[in-house]
Design an enzyme around this catalytic site. Sequence first.
Site, PDB file in Angstrom:
ATOM      1  N   SER A  38       0.838  -1.187   0.000  1.00 16.57           N
ATOM      2  CA  SER A  38       0.000   0.000   0.000  1.00 16.57           C
ATOM      3  C   SER A  38       0.882   1.250   0.000  1.00 16.57           C
ATOM      4  CB  SER A  38      -0.945  -0.010   1.198  1.00 16.57           C
ATOM      5  OG  SER A  38      -1.903   1.027   1.091  1.00 16.57           O
ATOM      6  N   LYS A  41      -0.040   7.425   1.072  1.00 15.62           N
ATOM      7  CA  LYS A  41      -1.110   8.260   0.519  1.00 15.62           C
ATOM      8  C   LYS A  41      -2.497   7.717   0.849  1.00 15.62           C
ATOM      9  CE  LYS A  41       1.695  10.067  -3.284  1.00 15.62           C
ATOM     10  NZ  LYS A  41       2.957   9.557  -2.736  1.00 15.62           N
ATOM     11  N   LYS A  53      -5.791   3.202  -3.123  1.00 12.81           N
ATOM     12  CA  LYS A  53      -4.963   2.335  -2.282  1.00 12.81           C
ATOM     13  C   LYS A  53      -5.668   2.017  -0.964  1.00 12.81           C
ATOM     14  CE  LYS A  53      -1.015   1.219  -4.256  1.00 12.81           C
ATOM     15  NZ  LYS A  53      -0.597  -0.208  -4.362  1.00 12.81           N
ATOM     16  N   ASN A  81       8.302   6.921   0.440  1.00  8.28           N
ATOM     17  CA  ASN A  81       9.075   6.979  -0.798  1.00  8.28           C
ATOM     18  C   ASN A  81      10.303   6.084  -0.666  1.00  8.28           C
ATOM     19  OD1 ASN A  81       7.803   9.429  -2.402  1.00  8.28           O
ATOM     20  ND2 ASN A  81       7.858   9.990  -0.246  1.00  8.28           N
ATOM     21  N   LEU A  83      13.877   5.129  -1.781  1.00  2.27           N
ATOM     22  CA  LEU A  83      15.021   5.764  -2.426  1.00  2.27           C
ATOM     23  C   LEU A  83      15.532   4.952  -3.607  1.00  2.27           C
ATOM     24  CD1 LEU A  83      16.973   6.845   0.783  1.00  2.27           C
ATOM     25  CD2 LEU A  83      15.883   8.384  -0.863  1.00  2.27           C
ATOM     26  N   SER A  86      12.014   3.158  -9.027  1.00  2.00           N
ATOM     27  CA  SER A  86      11.463   3.749 -10.241  1.00  2.00           C
ATOM     28  C   SER A  86      10.494   4.866  -9.877  1.00  2.00           C
ATOM     29  CB  SER A  86      10.734   2.677 -11.054  1.00  2.00           C
ATOM     30  OG  SER A  86      10.100   3.244 -12.175  1.00  2.00           O
ATOM     31  N   VAL A  89      12.269  10.622  -6.551  1.00  2.00           N
ATOM     32  CA  VAL A  89      12.703  11.980  -6.891  1.00  2.00           C
ATOM     33  C   VAL A  89      14.214  12.085  -7.069  1.00  2.00           C
ATOM     34  CG1 VAL A  89      10.747  13.099  -5.779  1.00  2.00           C
ATOM     35  CG2 VAL A  89      12.806  12.649  -4.455  1.00  2.00           C
ATOM     36  N   ARG A 180       0.812  19.456  -7.246  1.00  2.00           N
ATOM     37  CA  ARG A 180      -0.007  18.790  -8.242  1.00  2.00           C
ATOM     38  C   ARG A 180      -1.377  18.462  -7.657  1.00  2.00           C
ATOM     39  NH1 ARG A 180       4.710  14.513  -9.439  1.00  2.00           N
ATOM     40  NH2 ARG A 180       4.462  14.453  -7.179  1.00  2.00           N
ATOM     41  N   GLU A 183      -2.069  16.669  -4.213  1.00  2.00           N
ATOM     42  CA  GLU A 183      -0.797  16.425  -3.526  1.00  2.00           C
ATOM     43  C   GLU A 183      -0.777  17.114  -2.165  1.00  2.00           C
ATOM     44  OE1 GLU A 183       4.011  16.592  -4.472  1.00  2.00           O
ATOM     45  OE2 GLU A 183       2.634  17.859  -5.628  1.00  2.00           O
TER      46      GLU A 183
END
Length: 282
Positions: A38, A41, A53, A81, A83, A86, A89, A180, A183
């Site tokens: 999951s 977010k 999700k 996130n 590191l 794919s 950032v 965005r 976001e």
Amino acid sequence: MPLVESNICEGVQNNVFGTYNVAKACIEQQVSDFVLISSDKAVRPTNVMGASKRLAELCVQGLYHQYQNQKINMSMVRFGNVLESSGSVIPKFKQQIKEGGPITLTHPDVTRYFMTITEAAQLVIQAGAMSKQCDVFVLNMGKSVKIKDLIYRIVELSGLSIKDEENPDGDIEIKVTGLRAGEKLFEELLLGDNPQPTIHEKIKKAQDPFIPLFQLEKQFTVLKSHITNNKAADVKRMLENILSSYQSEYKIVDYLYAEQARQIGSNHSPKDASNKIINIKK
């Protein structure tokens, strides 16, 4: 996230019904362990990615409680996130530095949690081993990181400097592009205020309510119809109805939805456009 926001029907089809079908197939085939990947977010979602999700989590929870006599071990893990993964950032920033900039930043104050690929893999393995009743696991990732500070650090490690008002002769400029659709400035990892410890010091267990499967499946019949007919606005409204924690205040940016509105004409509102099916020429 932007890919799902721009393709709402396909995003929900993949995240929700893809999860439902795979989880149900695992139960029917008597698979011993099932772990859903999951996202942070999914916590109080503000976008379709997070909402889909969270609904995927509810699918797994609903199936587990409906068929728990099958003895399948089911669990969920919420990732921040990862590191160097794919879409991460950091590879994007490195490429922008290589091209001479600018580096794009959505907002000066935006922060994110980060985990390594190794931590992500270990979390999945640990979750599969520790889950008892279709638990939601979250890795303790420490403090969130300010993306602007991360950019400064990456530029410095590249042997370059930031170009701004204080340093007009710098090498790399930062371009603020704006948040965005849907976001958040700050990501959250837990739903509720009572996370539980586990036998692993860095992994906590969230206490989340679930919706009985029969209630979900009643909604799914209508949701599938909206997806089949590419009614992005109706799909989004259904997500808001099913998930009390989902709060969206942004315009729909779905590509097909926008093309429908454009072809129908400026005299119709987006709400009208969402309920009309138009074949888009390829």
